[in-house]
Write a protein that holds these residues in place. Structure first.
Motif, mmCIF file in Angstrom:
data_model
loop_
_atom_site.group_PDB
_atom_site.id
_atom_site.type_symbol
_atom_site.label_atom_id
_atom_site.label_comp_id
_atom_site.label_asym_id
_atom_site.label_seq_id
_atom_site.Cartn_x
_atom_site.Cartn_y
_atom_site.Cartn_z
ATOM 1 N N ILE A 4 16.624 17.040 -33.054
ATOM 2 C CA ILE A 4 16.596 16.085 -31.821
ATOM 3 C C ILE A 4 15.825 16.692 -30.889
ATOM 4 O O ILE A 4 15.897 18.212 -30.784
ATOM 5 C CB ILE A 4 17.934 15.509 -31.458
ATOM 6 C CG1 ILE A 4 18.694 16.412 -30.795
ATOM 7 C CG2 ILE A 4 18.454 14.612 -32.463
ATOM 8 C CD1 ILE A 4 19.858 16.147 -30.108
ATOM 9 N N ALA A 5 15.006 15.944 -30.139
ATOM 10 C CA ALA A 5 14.234 16.247 -28.978
ATOM 11 C C ALA A 5 15.177 16.641 -27.656
ATOM 12 O O ALA A 5 16.135 15.984 -27.623
ATOM 13 C CB ALA A 5 13.135 15.460 -28.627
ATOM 14 N N PRO A 6 14.584 17.156 -26.808
ATOM 15 C CA PRO A 6 15.327 17.614 -25.310
ATOM 16 C C PRO A 6 15.644 16.187 -24.886
ATOM 17 O O PRO A 6 14.786 15.468 -24.868
ATOM 18 C CB PRO A 6 14.374 18.480 -24.631
ATOM 19 C CG PRO A 6 13.576 19.068 -25.375
ATOM 20 C CD PRO A 6 13.326 18.146 -26.723
ATOM 21 N N LYS A 7 16.818 15.972 -24.098
ATOM 22 C CA LYS A 7 17.140 15.019 -23.468
ATOM 23 C C LYS A 7 16.099 14.569 -22.265
ATOM 24 O O LYS A 7 15.919 13.345 -21.991
ATOM 25 C CB LYS A 7 18.354 14.987 -22.740
ATOM 26 C CG LYS A 7 19.573 15.078 -23.954
ATOM 27 C CD LYS A 7 20.959 15.327 -23.266
ATOM 28 C CE LYS A 7 22.056 15.380 -24.304
ATOM 29 N NZ LYS A 7 23.317 15.837 -23.588
ATOM 30 N N LEU A 8 15.569 15.715 -21.828
ATOM 31 C CA LEU A 8 14.585 15.447 -20.759
ATOM 32 C C LEU A 8 13.524 16.492 -20.715
ATOM 33 O O LEU A 8 13.591 17.451 -21.583
ATOM 34 C CB LEU A 8 14.969 15.787 -19.150
ATOM 35 C CG LEU A 8 16.510 14.999 -18.806
ATOM 36 C CD1 LEU A 8 17.039 15.705 -17.731
ATOM 37 C CD2 LEU A 8 16.035 13.652 -18.479
ATOM 38 N N ASP A 18 21.731 22.039 -25.288
ATOM 39 C CA ASP A 18 21.241 20.994 -25.988
ATOM 40 C C ASP A 18 20.248 21.523 -27.174
ATOM 41 O O ASP A 18 20.403 20.989 -28.330
ATOM 42 C CB ASP A 18 20.291 20.096 -25.088
ATOM 43 C CG ASP A 18 21.289 19.287 -24.205
ATOM 44 O OD1 ASP A 18 22.416 19.316 -24.317
ATOM 45 O OD2 ASP A 18 20.703 18.653 -23.662
ATOM 46 N N CYS A 19 19.558 22.599 -26.929
ATOM 47 C CA CYS A 19 18.761 23.336 -27.806
ATOM 48 C C CYS A 19 19.610 23.825 -29.077
ATOM 49 O O CYS A 19 19.367 23.582 -30.284
ATOM 50 C CB CYS A 19 17.868 24.185 -27.397
ATOM 51 S SG CYS A 19 16.592 24.993 -28.547
ATOM 52 N N GLN A 20 20.560 24.634 -28.621
ATOM 53 C CA GLN A 20 21.748 25.120 -29.518
ATOM 54 C C GLN A 20 22.063 24.129 -30.612
ATOM 55 O O GLN A 20 22.321 24.064 -31.782
ATOM 56 C CB GLN A 20 22.632 25.972 -28.984
ATOM 57 C CG GLN A 20 22.209 27.178 -28.266
ATOM 58 C CD GLN A 20 23.171 27.781 -27.587
ATOM 59 O OE1 GLN A 20 24.369 27.402 -27.576
ATOM 60 N NE2 GLN A 20 22.896 28.659 -26.375
ATOM 61 N N ASP A 25 22.830 22.151 -37.090
ATOM 62 C CA ASP A 25 22.965 21.582 -38.157
ATOM 63 C C ASP A 25 22.086 22.220 -39.354
ATOM 64 O O ASP A 25 22.376 22.784 -40.316
ATOM 65 C CB ASP A 25 22.904 20.087 -38.374
ATOM 66 C CG ASP A 25 24.125 19.307 -37.500
ATOM 67 O OD1 ASP A 25 25.122 20.153 -37.371
ATOM 68 O OD2 ASP A 25 24.093 18.321 -37.179
ATOM 69 N N GLU A 26 20.657 22.305 -39.134
ATOM 70 C CA GLU A 26 19.865 22.864 -39.949
ATOM 71 C C GLU A 26 20.128 24.551 -40.028
ATOM 72 O O GLU A 26 19.982 24.920 -41.212
ATOM 73 C CB GLU A 26 18.382 22.812 -39.235
ATOM 74 C CG GLU A 26 17.862 21.447 -39.161
ATOM 75 C CD GLU A 26 17.933 20.398 -40.397
ATOM 76 O OE1 GLU A 26 17.692 21.198 -41.494
ATOM 77 O OE2 GLU A 26 18.188 19.431 -40.170
#
Length: 80
Positions: A4-8, A18-20, A25-26
Motif C-alpha cells: 500500500i502507498a503512504p497515507k500522506l 506505515d512503511c514497515q 506481508d510481502e
C-alpha cells in the motif's frame, strides 16, 4: 506483490511505521517461500538484514565513495 502507498505525501510522524506495515506481508511471504525451499528462517532473516544494509550503503553516495576510496588505498598497499 501488494504494497500500500503512504497515507500522506511527504513526511508525517507515523510514516516509517506505515512503511514497515506496508511491506511486512510481502516480507513474510518471502520468508515462508524461502523456508519451504529449505532455507531456515534464521538464514532468511539474516540475509534480508544483510541485503537491506548493503542496499542502504549503496544508496548513500557519500558512504559508497568513502568505501571506494578506502578500498583503493588498501589495494595500493604492498603485501606485508
Amino acid at each position: 506483490m501488494i504494497i500500500i502507498a503512504p497515507k500522506l505525501n511527504g513526511r508525517y510522524p507515523e510514516r516509517e511505521v506505515d512503511c514497515q506495515m506496508a511491506i511486512e506481508d510481502e516480507l513474510l511471504k518471502i520468508l515462508g517461500s524461502a523456508n519451504t525451499l529449505g532455507w531456515t528462517k534464521a538464514e532468511v532473516l539474516t540475509a534480508m538484514i544483510a541485503v537491506a544494509d548493503n542496499t542502504a550503503l549503496a544508496l548513500d553516495a557519500t558512504v559508497a565513495e568513502s568505501v571506494r576510496i578506502h578500498m583503493s588505498k588498501l589495494m595500493k598497499k604492498p603485501d606485508v
